[in-house]
Design an enzyme around this catalytic site. Structure first.
Site, short mmCIF file in Angstrom:
data_model
loop_
_atom_site.label_atom_id
_atom_site.label_comp_id
_atom_site.label_asym_id
_atom_site.label_seq_id
_atom_site.Cartn_x
_atom_site.Cartn_y
_atom_site.Cartn_z
N ARG A 1 -2.47 -11.27 -4.10
CA ARG A 1 -2.54 -9.84 -4.42
C ARG A 1 -1.67 -9.04 -3.46
NH1 ARG A 1 -8.19 -7.48 -4.32
NH2 ARG A 1 -6.81 -5.70 -4.54
N ARG B 1 -17.37 1.14 -0.43
CA ARG B 1 -16.14 1.87 -0.76
C ARG B 1 -16.34 2.95 -1.83
NH1 ARG B 1 -11.14 -2.26 -0.87
NH2 ARG B 1 -9.99 -0.36 -0.40
N PRO B 2 -17.14 3.96 -1.52
CA PRO B 2 -17.32 5.05 -2.48
C PRO B 2 -16.05 5.88 -2.61
CG PRO B 2 -18.34 5.60 -0.37
CD PRO B 2 -17.85 4.18 -0.25
N ASP C 1 -16.47 9.31 -3.12
CA ASP C 1 -17.06 10.66 -3.12
C ASP C 1 -16.11 11.72 -2.56
OD1 ASP C 1 -17.51 9.10 -0.76
OD2 ASP C 1 -18.79 10.69 0.01
N LEU C 2 -15.30 11.37 -1.58
CA LEU C 2 -14.41 12.39 -0.99
C LEU C 2 -13.25 12.73 -1.93
CD1 LEU C 2 -14.36 11.06 2.69
CD2 LEU C 2 -15.81 12.83 1.69
N ARG D 1 -8.93 -1.75 -7.01
CA ARG D 1 -9.49 -0.43 -6.74
C ARG D 1 -8.43 0.65 -6.63
NH1 ARG D 1 -14.50 -0.50 -4.89
NH2 ARG D 1 -14.13 1.53 -3.96
N ASN E 1 0.80 -1.22 0.00
CA ASN E 1 0.00 0.00 0.00
C ASN E 1 0.84 1.28 0.00
OD1 ASN E 1 -2.24 -1.55 -0.17
ND2 ASN E 1 -2.83 -1.36 1.99
N CYS F 1 -17.36 -3.83 -3.56
CA CYS F 1 -16.19 -4.63 -3.18
C CYS F 1 -16.61 -5.55 -2.05
CB CYS F 1 -15.11 -3.63 -2.74
SG CYS F 1 -13.74 -4.30 -1.84
N ASP G 1 -6.63 -3.82 8.38
CA ASP G 1 -5.97 -4.85 7.58
C ASP G 1 -5.37 -5.97 8.44
OD1 ASP G 1 -6.67 -3.51 5.31
OD2 ASP G 1 -4.73 -2.57 4.99
N1 EPU Z 1 -14.72 6.30 2.16
C1 EPU Z 1 -15.78 7.09 1.80
N2 EPU Z 1 -15.61 7.96 0.76
C2 EPU Z 1 -14.44 8.07 0.10
C3 EPU Z 1 -13.34 7.27 0.47
C4 EPU Z 1 -13.53 6.36 1.52
O1 EPU Z 1 -16.86 7.00 2.38
O2 EPU Z 1 -14.36 8.90 -0.82
C5 EPU Z 1 -14.89 5.31 3.26
C6 EPU Z 1 -14.75 3.87 2.75
O3 EPU Z 1 -15.95 3.40 2.20
C7 EPU Z 1 -14.35 3.12 4.00
C8 EPU Z 1 -13.51 4.17 4.76
O4 EPU Z 1 -13.84 5.44 4.18
O5 EPU Z 1 -15.48 2.78 4.75
C9 EPU Z 1 -12.02 3.96 4.70
O6 EPU Z 1 -11.61 3.82 3.36
P1 EPU Z 1 -10.23 4.37 2.80
O7 EPU Z 1 -10.53 5.27 1.66
O8 EPU Z 1 -9.37 4.89 3.89
O9 EPU Z 1 -9.61 3.02 2.23
P2 EPU Z 1 -8.83 2.90 0.88
O10 EPU Z 1 -7.99 4.09 0.70
O11 EPU Z 1 -9.77 2.51 -0.20
C10 EPU Z 1 -6.69 1.79 1.91
C11 EPU Z 1 -5.95 0.50 1.71
C12 EPU Z 1 -6.78 -0.64 2.28
C13 EPU Z 1 -7.00 -0.37 3.77
C14 EPU Z 1 -7.69 0.99 3.94
C15 EPU Z 1 -7.88 1.39 5.39
C16 EPU Z 1 -4.65 0.91 -0.28
C17 EPU Z 1 -4.42 0.61 -1.71
N3 EPU Z 1 -5.71 0.30 0.29
O12 EPU Z 1 -7.93 1.64 1.18
O13 EPU Z 1 -6.01 -1.83 2.13
O14 EPU Z 1 -7.81 -1.37 4.32
O15 EPU Z 1 -6.91 2.02 3.29
O16 EPU Z 1 -6.67 1.42 6.05
O17 EPU Z 1 -3.90 1.63 0.34
C18 EPU Z 1 -5.67 -4.13 1.88
O18 EPU Z 1 -4.47 -3.90 1.70
O19 EPU Z 1 -6.12 -5.30 2.06
C19 EPU Z 1 -6.62 -3.03 1.89
C20 EPU Z 1 -7.93 -3.20 1.71
#
Ligand code: EPU
Length: 419
Positions: free
Chosen positions: A396, A121-122, A124-125, A92, A23, A116, A304
């Site tokens: 992965r 996992r939107p 929107d932000l 993603r 990550n 997912c 994680d």
């Molecule tokens: N969220 C929103 N809106 C947004 C973005 C996120 O509502 O625009 C919500 C998500 O739906 C979720 C929460 O915020 O409920 C946290 O999501 P975040 O965006 O922080 O997760 P991510 O960036 O999609 C990364 C890691 C994940 C890890 C999460 C949390 C990467 C590539 N992925 O995902 O890693 O679980 O942060 O720490 O960095 C994994 O490696 O298995 C994995 C899933």
């Protein structure tokens, strides 16, 4: 489809080196799009997700030279600004090209990732932040289409400290006109690693490691060389493997400060955890006690590692509660752990785990990466054989997990299933 066959009951003992963080690698690779290169990234793990990102970058027109752990990227001839559905739906994190392409080339089409296994996992932000920076954004035929001649610095408060959202907005801001202040950003070590790299490329970013970033846009970024941080989730998984087998496992080449929450919770279960420089030794001293763990943004307990911690709690001598606050449906491992004899009750965001004397090996199937890792840990202590299907999820994000576990004394083999 390959499967893992685990013969449970072996105590793990020894030392194992941890690789570069998936990550951290994914955003660093995407960040090369902001620069006119060359970018030289070291300690790149050999993982399916990394190959997917390199394929995407190559399709966009980046010159990619991949030699072992080192990847050299030259993004001076990028002409396509479209991330297609077939790549985004398999990973993603492809969404990480959104901010860089928009900031550098003024327009981008990125497929919306869709749902997912672990939650909706939107994004929107990500989109709202870019709109605050002056981007015009539309959703057309399943794609995000964003345009901005040049993004403009702004103040933006993230309603949730999203990890990849923070990365996208921060990368976009490095080439924006003026100063961008991002409040309530994610402070995960992978975000800080990206800041270190962007700074080496000429970006002006203040506030690394805090929840507020001040980014002064510059006209261009140049290439840089960077070795990524250790994978704290791989390290944590191996530490938990030591604890659950009542073993004695030392992970090396890690940053212990990135694992504080896990170290503390492992100690609460009675495990002995000793930190020495870039090494962490974990010893299981007896049947684990219970913990109440709640997943939170960093520095809280990482989502994680939730499935792997749950595996440990299934063989505790007490009752534990694990609360998942980051993703709404990250409990797919529960039904599979129950097939192995675990006593777990789900109540909304909470899993109530009553430890059992022993798990029994079974045929199980995982639907996401970390859930698979939790099942592997359970298999290490279960009576008899455990078969884990669909291990492409595991591949992965873990490089040769079975090889590392076997080097510590586990009996795990990869079986090529007849298709
Ligand atoms: N969220 C929103 N809106 C947004 C973005 C996120 O509502 O625009 C919500 C998500 O739906 C979720 C929460 O915020 O409920 C946290 O999501 P975040 O965006 O922080 O997760 P991510 O960036 O999609 C990364 C890691 C994940 C890890 C999460 C949390 C990467 C590539 N992925 O995902 O890693 O679980 O942060 O720490 O960095 C994994 O490696 O298995 C994995 C899933």
């Amino acid at each position: 489809m390959d499967a893992l066959q685990i013969q449970g009951g072996n105590r793990l003992e020894g030392e194992v080196s941890v690789g570069g963080a998936k990550n951290a690698a994914l955003p660093l690779l995407a960040a090369s799009l902001l620069t006119d290169g060359p970018c030289v990234l070291g300690r790149v793990p050999a993982l399916a997700d990394i190959r997917t990102m390199l394929k995407l970058l190559a399709e966009l027109g980046v010159t990619v030279d991949h030699q072992g752990r080192r990847v050299t990227l030259q993004a001076d001839g990028v002409i396509h600004c479209e991330a297609p559905y077939d790549l985004v739906k398999t990973m993603r994190a492809s969404i990480l090209v959104l901010g860089p392409l928009l900031a550098r080339f003024g327009e981008v089409r990125v497929s919306l990732p869709g749902g997912c296994a672990i939650g909706a996992r939107p994004i929107d932000l990500h989109l709202d932040g870019l709109a605050h920076m002056g981007a015009e954004i539309a959703i057309e035929h399943g794609y995000v289409v964003a345009r901005a001649k040049r993004l403009k610095g702004c103040r933006y408060y993230l309603k949730f400290p999203t990890v990849t959202g923070t990365m996208n907005l921060m990368m976009a801001a490095t080439l924006a006109d003026g100063v961008t202040v991002l409040e309530n950003v994610a402070c995960e070590p992978e975000v800080t690693d990206l800041i270190t790299f962007l700074t080496a490329c000429g970006a002006q970013i203040e506030g690394a490691g805090s929840d507020r970033l001040v980014i002064e846009g510059v006209a261009r970024l140049h290439g840089a060389q960077h070795d990524m941080i250790a994978d704290r989730i791989e390290a944590g998984t191996l530490m938990l493997a030591g604890a659950i087998t009542l073993g004695d496992v030392t992970v090396t080449d890690v940053v212990p400060a990135h694992l504080e929450a896990l170290i503390q919770q492992l100690r609460e279960t009675g495990a002995q955890v000793d930190v020495d420089g870039d090494r962490i030794r974990t010893r299981g001293t007896g049947r684990p006690g219970s913990v109440d763990a709640r997943t939170l943004p960093h520095p809280g307990f990482p989502t994680d590692l939730q499935a792997q911690m749950m595996a440990l709690m299934t063989v505790s001598d007490r009752v534990s509660i694990i609360t998942e606050t980051i993703f709404e449906s990250r409990f797919t491992h529960v039904a599979e752990l129950q097939r192995m004899g675990a006593d777990i009750r789900l109540e909304g965001q909470n899993a109530i785990i009553r430890g059992v004397d022993r798990l029994s090996g079974a045929e199980v199937m995982a639907t996401d990466l970390r859930a698979s890792a939790g099942l592997v840990l359970a298999g290490l202590v279960a009576d008899g054989e455990t078969w884990i299907r669909r291990i492409y999820h595991l591949d992965r994000g873990y490089e040769q997990l079975e090889g590392k576990l076997n080097s510590l004394g586990a009996k795990v083999s990869r079986v090529k299933a007849a298709s």
